[in-house]
Design a protein around this motif. Structure first.
Motif, PDB file in Angstrom:
ATOM      1  N   SER A 133       0.826  -1.210   0.000  1.00 19.99           N
ATOM      2  CA  SER A 133       0.000   0.000   0.000  1.00 19.99           C
ATOM      3  C   SER A 133       0.859   1.257   0.000  1.00 19.99           C
ATOM      4  O   SER A 133       0.514   2.261  -0.628  1.00 19.99           O
TER       5      SER A 133
ATOM      6  N   MET B  72      -6.504  -3.127  -0.749  1.00 20.18           N
ATOM      7  CA  MET B  72      -5.316  -2.354  -0.378  1.00 20.18           C
ATOM      8  C   MET B  72      -5.465  -1.876   1.055  1.00 20.18           C
ATOM      9  O   MET B  72      -6.510  -1.351   1.444  1.00 20.18           O
TER      10      MET B  72
ATOM     11  N   SER C  40      -1.738  -1.858   6.986  1.00 20.13           N
ATOM     12  CA  SER C  40      -0.326  -1.530   6.806  1.00 20.13           C
ATOM     13  C   SER C  40       0.434  -1.297   8.104  1.00 20.13           C
ATOM     14  O   SER C  40       1.486  -0.653   8.095  1.00 20.13           O
TER      15      SER C  40
END
Length: 350
Positions: A124, A141, A144
Motif C-alpha cells: 500500500s 489495499m 499496513s
C-alpha cells in the motif's frame, strides 16, 4: 590447515546479520467491485505513449527492489513515458519499501499502480508513491501496520519512530492528492479516525483495508467537485486499463522481462530461511566433531547460497560475470577439497 577460526567468525557474523532482519506481514480482505469510468488520456490523439509494465509480486524483498530499480533505470534510458506497477503483494520489508517509494517519486514520467489483486501492508505504501492507483475488480489495499517478521508487535518506541517516518514520507509524496495521506494513515495507525465531513470512514481501534469499490467512492471537498477516495479506476486487465487511460492505439507496451537471475532470486528467497537454519545446524555439528568434514562443507555451502540469494537479482545483465565467478569457485573447491590421487610412477618413486 585448520578451518575452525574461520568457521567460528563466519558463524557469529551470520548470527549478527540474522538479528538485523525484520519483516512486516499482511492482513488480507475480500470484496468484489464494479467497473469505473475511464480517465482522460495522457497525451493528444495521434501521440503514442511508451509504457513499461513492471510486475511487483510476492513479498517486498531485495529481488523486487532490484526489479523496480532496473525497470526505472531502463525506462529513463529508453525515454519511456509511463511506468505501471502490476502489483500483487502481501507486504514485506520496511527498508526496501522506503527505497522503492523514493525511486518512484524521482521518476519524471507518469507512474501508476494496478492493484491486481492485493497491495497489502508494504504494497500500500509503494502504491501510494505512484501518481495514479487503479484496482482490479477483486483488488484490496491496506492493513499496513508495522510488525516484526514473526508477527510480533514492534516495541512501542521503535514502532512510533517507524510510523512517524513513514507518515512524513507519505505526506511529502501525496501532497497533491486530497485524501491519500489520511487514507494511508488510517491503514497504518489503528488509533487514527478517518473522517470526511460528517462521515466516519474508519473508526479508531481498527486498521483500514479498502476494496476496489470503497476506494472509488467519491467524497465532497470544500469549494470543489467530489473526488474518489483513493482509486482512479477499476479495470479487468492491464490492457483494459491502458485503453481507457491512454486511448486504444495511443500507447505501446515496451518489452520489460524479468530476467532468469531475478526469477531465481525470488524463488531462492522463499526457502532461504530454511537453508540458513540447516547451514547453522551443520556448522554446529562440525564444531562437535574432530577435524573438518562433510558437515563443515555443507554448512558453508548452504550459508553461501543464503547470502547469494539476497543479491543475485542485482546481477541481471551481468550473468557472464556470475558464471565466471562460479567456475573459479568450483575450481578452487576441486583443488583444496578434492585433490587428485597420485599416479603410479609418482608412487613408485617414493
Amino acid at each position: 590447515m585448520s578451518f575452525r577460526p574461520l568457521m567460528a567468525l563466519f558463524f557469529f557474523l551470520t548470527l549478527g546479520l540474522i538479528a538485523s532482519a525484520q519483516e512486516p506481514v499482511s492482513v488480507p480482505a475480500t470484496e468484489p467491485a464494479p467497473s469505473a469510468e475511464p480517465a482522460e488520456p495522457a497525451a493528444p490523439a495521434g501521440e503514442r505513449i511508451d509504457v513499461y509494465v513492471i510486475p511487483i509480486t510476492g513479498a517486498i524483498n531485495k529481488p523486487n527492489l532490484y526489479i523496480l530499480r532496473r525497470g526505472l533505470k531502463e525506462a529513463i534510458t529508453n525515454q519511456v513515458d509511463m511506468v505501471l506497477l502490476d502489483m500483487d503483494t502481501p507486504g514485506g520489508r520496511v527498508d526496501y519499501t522506503i527505497e522503492m517509494m523514493e525511486m518512484l517519486a524521482k521518476f519524471d514520467g507518469i507512474t501508476a499502480t494496478f492493484v491486481n489483486p492485493d497491495a497489502i501492508s508494504a504494497g500500500s505504501f509503494i502504491a501510494s508513491a505512484t501518481q495514479e492507483i487503479y484496482f482490479a475488480p477483486q483488488g484490496k489495499m491496506g492493513a499496513s501496520a508495522v510488525i516484526q517478521g514473526g508477527g510480533q508487535d514492534v516495541p512501542e518506541t521503535a514502532r512510533m519512530k517507524m510510523e512517524s517516518y513513514l507518515r512524513a514520507n507519505i505526506r511529502s509524496i501525496t501532497e497533491d492528492y486530497p485524501f491519500r495521506s489520511d487514507v494511508l494513515r488510517a491503514m497504518l495507525d489503528a488509533e487514527f479516525e478517518l473522517k470526511i465531513g460528517d462521515e466516519v470512514i474508519k473508526p479508531a481501534g481498527e486498521l483500514l483495508t479498502l476494496t476496489a469499490r470503497e476506494a472509488m467512492r467519491e467524497y465532497a471537498l470544500p469549494d470543489a467537485a467530489p473526488q474518489p477516495l483513493l482509486a482512479s479506476g477499476i479495470y479487468d486487465s492491464v490492457d483494459a486499463l491502458l485503453d481507457a487511460r491512454l486511448g486504444p492505439d495511443q500507447y505501446q507496451i515496451k518489452d520489460f522481462h524479468i530476467t532468469y537471475s531475478e526469477v531465481l532470486a525470488k524463488w531462492m528467497n522463499t526457502f532461504a530461511p530454511g537453508l540458513l537454519g540447516i547451514g547453522l545446524l551443520a556448522l554446529f555439528f562440525e564444531f562437535k566433531t574432530p577435524g573438518f568434514g562433510i558437515f563443515g562443507i555443507a554448512g558453508i555451502v548452504l550459508l553461501g547460497i543464503f547470502f547469494i540469494s539476497q543479491y543475485i537479482a542485482g546481477l541481471a545483465g551481468n550473468e557472464a560475470i556470475l558464471f565466471f565467478a562460479l567456475g573459479v569457485l568450483l575450481v578452487l573447491i576441486e583443488l583444496f577439497f578434492f585433490p587428485a590421487p597420485c599416479c603410479l610412477p609418482c608412487r613408485a618413486s617414493r
